[in-house]
Enzyme design. Structure first.
Site, PDB file in Angstrom:
ATOM      1  CB  ALA A 110      -0.750   0.051   1.223  1.00  0.00           C
ATOM      2  CD  GLU A 153       9.200   1.827   1.892  1.00  0.00           C
ATOM      3  OE1 GLU A 153       9.057   2.009   0.612  1.00  0.00           O
ATOM      4  OE2 GLU A 153       8.800   2.401   2.656  1.00  0.00           O
ATOM      5  CG  LEU A 205      12.907  10.064  -5.253  1.00  0.00           C
ATOM      6  CD1 LEU A 205      13.294  10.835  -3.835  1.00  0.00           C
ATOM      7  CD2 LEU A 205      13.926  10.949  -6.292  1.00  0.00           C
ATOM      8  CB  ALA A 251      14.051   9.469  -0.282  1.00  0.00           C
TER       9      ALA A 251
END
Length: 488
Positions: A77, A196, A224, A229
């Protein structure tokens, strides 16, 4: 006894001489021909038997693999959209084998992102339901109950207040509970930027075959995204514990620096720059016009209808969004403006050195892959693989300095809302990688990419999440195969 060819002769011919002429010389040829025919027949028969048996073995192995496949589903998501990933894997010697080829992997993305449903959480159910149906179409019905499904939300959702996050997540949990997949409520969550980054690092080094080897020879990742980022790599210097994670692979431990710079993704940063311009007296002519050096000349728009598309502006900025933007189209000024934004708060750095704001960042070293919008912008400009940062400056200057009408003629298939952003993104990339993180313009160790390895495995963090969330024993992976057996 040799087979003979016998002919019925006329009465006036001598049978001995005729028999001699017909039988003796031709018996050798006949014998040789028949022998060759027999040998050829045997060879063909053996060949056919080999082919059939080989095909049978291959078919059996393929059939057994298909029948014993396990499945796992991850929903990413993101800020700009929601993508579902369907993975198939199997076991060899009790260990899972991952293969990200087309036969065992599929994905689908729908827009907008779940964070766009902040004012209408129930609306999130529509896209999630469609994605679930996509996954069901790629997994045998009999295996749905044994196939786990997870939803992992990233920066777009991290920007929302926690109560709003939970409202949206509760809607998705309701859909996933009734999907027929194996699911637990805690499997739908907002993940940290650090996680992540780690996931992206895992899949990149899996694709390159560098896992299980020297930590300092692994490849770093700089991403990015739209809202954030990420910078993730194995540094040689000491890293404060709040910025480091340790993961083990086989007998090797990796101490990894990973940090997510929230609000510094491409879309969020552009909106943040607009906010800065609005608050700058010097940037305004005093008549409701704000000069934007990061948009090509000739593009004038209402900031509320055009610039606030990503939803990252603050409420105060949205109030000011009725101002008109005057496009200035100046790469150098845009680069300076984005650099100032990246360096804001650096005076408060409490560490040895801070590259972006007041956040600790080790000195960049080794090989790196620049992904997501680094890749998309580079491909748009058609940059080469070598010295692409130097080429980015030249391409950005040309693009920012061009009239909007000419750009539309040159890129007729690119939507306006995406096209005008390439001026900003080119300057922002240089400000981040070169001016802030210190990557040399001619450094060939950093490459832009969306896939990696001989098998062109997608550099998508969700693939790394799949690997790490699959229950796997210690690995014996030797770094030579694209199949990664067991990671924990």
């Amino acid at each position: 006894m040799d087979a003979l060819k016998v002919q019925i002769l006329p009465d006036n011919q001598s049978s001995p001489s005729s028999t001699h002429m017909l039988t003796k010389p031709k018996s050798k040829k006949a014998t040789k021909s028949i022998a060759m025919l027999i040998v050829a027949s045997l060879a063909i028969t053996l060949g056919l038997l080999f082919v059939f048996s080989s095909n049978s073995v291959m078919f059996s192995a393929s059939f057994l693999r298909r029948s014993s496949l396990h499945y796992s589903v991850i929903i990413d998501a993101g800020s700009s959209g929601t993508r579902i990933h369907v993975f198939g894997y199997w076991f060899e010697s009790g260990k899972p084998v991952f293969d990200f080829g087309e036969e065992h992997y599929a994905s689908l993305k729908l827009s907008p992102g779940l964070s766009s449903y902040a004012d209408n959480p129930e609306g999130a159910s529509v896209s999630v339901t469609k994605l679930v149906e996509f996954a069901k179409g790629r997994i045998p019905k009999g295996k749905l109950k044994k196939s786990d499904i997870r939803l992992m939300a990233t920066a777009g959702m991290r920007l929302l207040d926690v109560p709003v996050q939970e409202q949206i997540l509760d809607v998705t949990r309701r859909v996933l509970r009734s999907s027929g997949f194996k699911f637990q409520d805690e499997w739908a969550t907002v993940i940290s930027g650090t996680d992540e980054g780690i996931y992206a690092w895992v899949v990149a080094n899996h694709a390159l075959g560098s896992l299980g080897g020297d930590p300092l020879k692994t490849t770093g990742i700089v991403e990015l995204g739209g809202a954030s980022a990420q910078v993730t790599f194995v540094p040689s210097e000491h890293v404060p514990p709040e910025f480091s994670r340790t993961i083990s692979y086989g007998n090797v431990s990796y101490t990894i620096y990973s940090h997510s710079f929230l609000d510094f993704g491409q879309d969020a940063a552009e909106d943040k720059l607009l906010e800065s311009l609005q608050n700058s007296v010097a940037a305004s002519t005093g008549d409701g016009i704000v000069e934007d050096p990061c948009t090509p000349k000739g593009y004038i728009y209402d900031t509320h209808s055009q610039k606030d598309s990503s939803g990252f502006l603050s409420e105060e900025s949205k109030f000011k969004a009725s101002l008109q933007v005057q496009a200035a189209g100046d790469f150098t000024k845009c680069r300076s403006a984005t650099l100032a934004m990246l360096q804001e708060g650096k005076e408060n750095c409490a560490y040895k050195h801070c590259s972006i704001g007041s956040t600790f960042t080790p000195n960049i070293q080794g090989s790196f892959l620049a992904t997501e919008n680094f890749f998309h912008t580079s491909k748009f400009f058609g940059l080469g693989e070598k010295e692409w940062l130097s080429e980015m400056i030249l391409a950005g200057k040309r693009f920012c300095g061009e009239e909007w009408s000419k750009l539309k003629e040159k890129y007729p298939t690119t939507k306006d809302k995406y096209l005008h952003r390439y001026c900003f993104s080119s300057a922002y990339i240089i400000s981040m990688l070169h001016d802030s993180l210190g990557v040399a313009l001619d450094d060939e160790r950093i490459k832009y990419a969306s896939k990696a390895g001989k098998e062109n495995i997608p550099l998508d963090w969700a693939l790394g999440a799949f690997i790490l969330n699959t229950d796997t024993p210690t690995s014996d992976y030797n770094g030579k195969s694209r199949k990664m057996i067991g990671f924990k």
